[in-house]
Design a protein around this motif. Structure first.
Motif, PDB file in Angstrom:
ATOM      1  N   LEU A 172      -7.787   6.552  19.706  1.00 20.26           N
ATOM      2  CA  LEU A 172      -7.434   7.600  18.749  1.00 20.26           C
ATOM      3  C   LEU A 172      -8.595   7.859  17.791  1.00 20.26           C
ATOM      4  N   ARG A 176     -10.705  11.476  17.491  1.00 19.08           N
ATOM      5  CA  ARG A 176     -10.912  12.200  16.223  1.00 19.08           C
ATOM      6  C   ARG A 176     -12.397  12.445  15.971  1.00 19.08           C
ATOM      7  N   SER A 177     -13.227  11.451  16.295  1.00 19.18           N
ATOM      8  CA  SER A 177     -14.683  11.628  16.163  1.00 19.18           C
ATOM      9  C   SER A 177     -15.177  12.696  17.138  1.00 19.18           C
ATOM     10  N   GLN A 179     -13.459  15.216  18.370  1.00 15.63           N
ATOM     11  CA  GLN A 179     -13.054  16.536  17.862  1.00 15.63           C
ATOM     12  C   GLN A 179     -13.993  16.986  16.732  1.00 15.63           C
ATOM     13  N   HIS A 180     -14.337  16.072  15.815  1.00 18.08           N
ATOM     14  CA  HIS A 180     -15.223  16.399  14.690  1.00 18.08           C
ATOM     15  C   HIS A 180     -16.593  16.832  15.190  1.00 18.08           C
ATOM     16  N   PRO A 230      -5.776  15.431  18.563  1.00 11.36           N
ATOM     17  CA  PRO A 230      -7.188  15.851  18.495  1.00 11.36           C
ATOM     18  C   PRO A 230      -7.629  16.658  19.720  1.00 11.36           C
ATOM     19  N   GLU A 233      -6.394  20.203  19.303  1.00 13.01           N
ATOM     20  CA  GLU A 233      -7.230  20.928  18.345  1.00 13.01           C
ATOM     21  C   GLU A 233      -8.567  21.316  18.979  1.00 13.01           C
TER      22      GLU A 233
END
Length: 431
Positions: A172, A176-177, A179-180, A230, A233
């Motif tokens: 997870l 998130r990284s 996606q960023h 993520p 997104e």
């Protein structure tokens, strides 16, 4: 040890009386000797590899390959040799193992993402695989996770269950990284030649991740939703980027509806559909499922922009005949949009009533009948507000203020505070 004990069973046991318990005597002696060596080894500050091998021996190889070997298992059943290490020491070694693996997995995944982001920045085009843009990132991450899982399971299945939760936490954080970093690339990389191809390749990555989570790793539903967040997104931002120039091309075409006061709506829509049709091959390197999802996004955009033009309050029709004529145009346009989008892969059946019911509201003259249509419409689209309704009713120049007020009041009953599962009217601003 295994070979010696098997020799005791095969050669010495027949030479001794049963009450001597010769196999048990040898087994206990060997076990004590071996346990002493293992305990001494465990006292050292072990490197990761040695600690792992010690756990494999104590928890897997010794109990399964030696004590449970076919020739010995029956002989040693009642001996009760136990474990080579005390439970407390085993738990400590397992906790260290889990911590080490979490750190290793995190480092490997971080490095994989850094290499991928470096390829984007250096404008390296993605590979093509079966006609689709392909990135190795998802495969690398899946392998890192799977290897750590298999490593824990090589000690015990229980440790495999424990590490699954640890790995999902790390996954997870990675997603998130990812996606960023991808969002940053979307902003900074627009001038790069391989920009669109790399966007498509990263959207395609979502399929590999999703398939592994759902099928291979058997992730619980609540955790799955967290992990897919993520990725959802990332895919959504990727779609928006891919469709941006198409949406800009369509904007002046949609404005023709209100600028011409709906004089030639079919001709205008044909130009819009033709423009979309010409651009669709640009998305052919997406995975098939994402081509369908992208087409659903196009479908939503066409319906949304059409409603925006209807809501401009520039068209006021005072006779029933004029309203029925406009309603017929809206119906014909609705059918054309639905047919085109469905033909090209959209499965957004939830959009089908969006324009057809608005056409019916425009056509109907009896306020009570309009109320029924509005109430039904609000159940399909809970984000249909009084503001949106007023903009549509403004077309009907023969409605009295009291009729408009009465029709608007039906939304007090119908909608409440229900949240739409899929937004449509919440995307449309009305004055």
């Amino acid at each position: 040890m295994k070979e010696d004990l098997e020799a005791v069973v095969e050669r010495l046991k027949p030479l001794f009386p049963a009450e001597f318990g010769v196999v048990a005597a040898y087994a206990e002696s060997y076990h004590q000797h071996f346990a002493a060596h293992v305990a001494a080894t465990a006292q050292f500050e072990l490197c990761e590899r040695d600690a792992f091998m010690l756990l494999v021996w104590v928890q897997n190889l010794y109990p399964n390959d030696i004590l449970n070997s076919p020739k010995l298992v029956g002989e040693l059943q009642g001996v009760g040799l136990g474990s080579l290490l005390p439970p407390k020491q085993i738990r400590l070694l397992e906790a260290t193992f889990l911590s080490n693996e979490a750190a290793n997995v995190k480092e490997l995944m971080t490095r994989a993402l850094e290499l991928e982001a470096q390829r984007w920045a250096e404008d390296v085009p993605p590979q093509r695989l079966d006609g689709h843009c392909h990135s190795e990132l998802a495969i690398d991450i899946i392998q890192i996770i799977s290897q750590a899982q298999a490593k824990a399971e090589s000690i015990t299945l229980d440790l495999g269950s424990q590490i699954r939760q640890v790995l999902l936490v790390e996954l997870l954080a990675f997603l998130r990284s990812y996606q960023h970093d991808f969002n940053e690339f979307l902003e900074r990389g627009k001038r790069l030649r391989s920009y669109r191809a790399n966007v498509i390749a990263n959207i395609n990555n979502c399929l590999s991740f999703r398939t592994s989570m759902e099928q291979k790793w058997q992730v619980p539903q609540d955790t799955l939703s967290l992990l897919l967040g993520p990725l959802g997104e990332l895919k959504s931002h990727g779609f928006s980027t891919l469709l941006q120039s198409l949406c800009e091309d369509l904007k002046p075409l949609f404005k023709r509806f209100s600028h011409t006061r709906w004089a030639v709506p079919m001709e205008t829509l044909e130009k819009i559909i033709a423009t979309v049709g010409v651009r669709l091959p640009e998305f052919s390197e997406l995975q098939d499922c994402f081509q369908e999802e992208l087409m659903e996004a196009v479908h939503l955009h066409l319906v949304k922009e059409y409603i925006i033009q209807l809501s401009k309050r520039r068209l006021i029709l005072k006779t029933a005949e004029q309203q029925q004529q406009l309603a017929a145009h809206i119906l014909a346009n609705a059918d054309a949009i639905q047919h085109f989008c469905t033909e090209h892969g959209s499965r957004a059946t939830w959009l089908q009533p969006a324009l057809r019911t608005l056409a019916e509201i425009v056509r109907l003259q009896d306020p009570s009948a309009i109320k029924i249509e509005v109430a039904t419409y609000a159940t399909c689209y809970p984000d249909f507000s009084k503001g949106h309704l007023s903009a549509i009713l403004a077309i009907k120049g023969n409605l009295s203020n009291s009729d408009v007020k009465s029709i608007r009041s039906i939304l007090d009953v119908s909608t409440g505070t229900q949240e739409p599962s899929r937004p449509l009217f919440s995307l449309i601003k009305v004055g």
